[in-house]
Design an enzyme around this catalytic site. Structure first.
Site, PDB file in Angstrom:
ATOM      1  CB  ALA A   1       5.017  33.824  -4.081  1.00  0.00           C
ATOM      2  CB  CYS A   2       6.533  28.736  -2.977  1.00  0.00           C
ATOM      3  SG  CYS A   2       6.409  26.985  -2.582  1.00  0.00           S
ATOM      4  CB  SER A   3       3.919  28.240   2.245  1.00  0.00           C
ATOM      5  OG  SER A   3       3.335  27.080   1.700  1.00  0.00           O
TER       6      SER A   3
END
Length: 114
Positions: free
Chosen positions: A10-12
């Site tokens: 979920a973390c870019s």
């Protein structure tokens, strides 16, 4: 070369770091979704030691309650126990290769160990 990334899809920044690793020819890559499979306190201690940082420096402060819990000023064992119990407190992504460990924020820090 072997590389392990403690990854949050979920973390870019974590996704970008993973993409960099996947684009390097010859890397044997292990992806650990640390929210599902958190590292042990011993493994976290080793990662931070090898990265030249303290567990407190590895705390995710954004969108967490680490300050309210007093973790930035807590001892290493307390911080590591909190990270294992609540893995969202681990700043990401951590990457370990044969050349060392980095907290890859920004993701270009990966270039120091590949």
């Amino acid at each position: 070369m072997h590389a392990t990334i403690w990854h949050n899809p979920a973390c870019s920044t974590s996704r970008k770091t993973l993409a960099i690793l996947q684009a390097v020819p010859g890397i044997d890559l292990t992806v650990v979704e640390y929210l599902k499979t958190p590292p042990s306190a011993e493994k976290l201690a080793q990662l931070y030691r090898d990265a030249g940082m303290t567990p407190q420096q590895g705390l995710r402060t954004r969108n967490t309650d680490v300050v309210e819990r007093g973790l930035p000023d807590a001892d290493d064992a307390t911080v590591l126990a909190a990270m294992v119990a609540t893995p969202v407190l681990i700043e990401r992504p951590l990457v370990e290769t044969d050349k060392g460990v980095r907290l890859c924020r920004p993701q270009e820090r990966i270039n120091e160990i590949i």
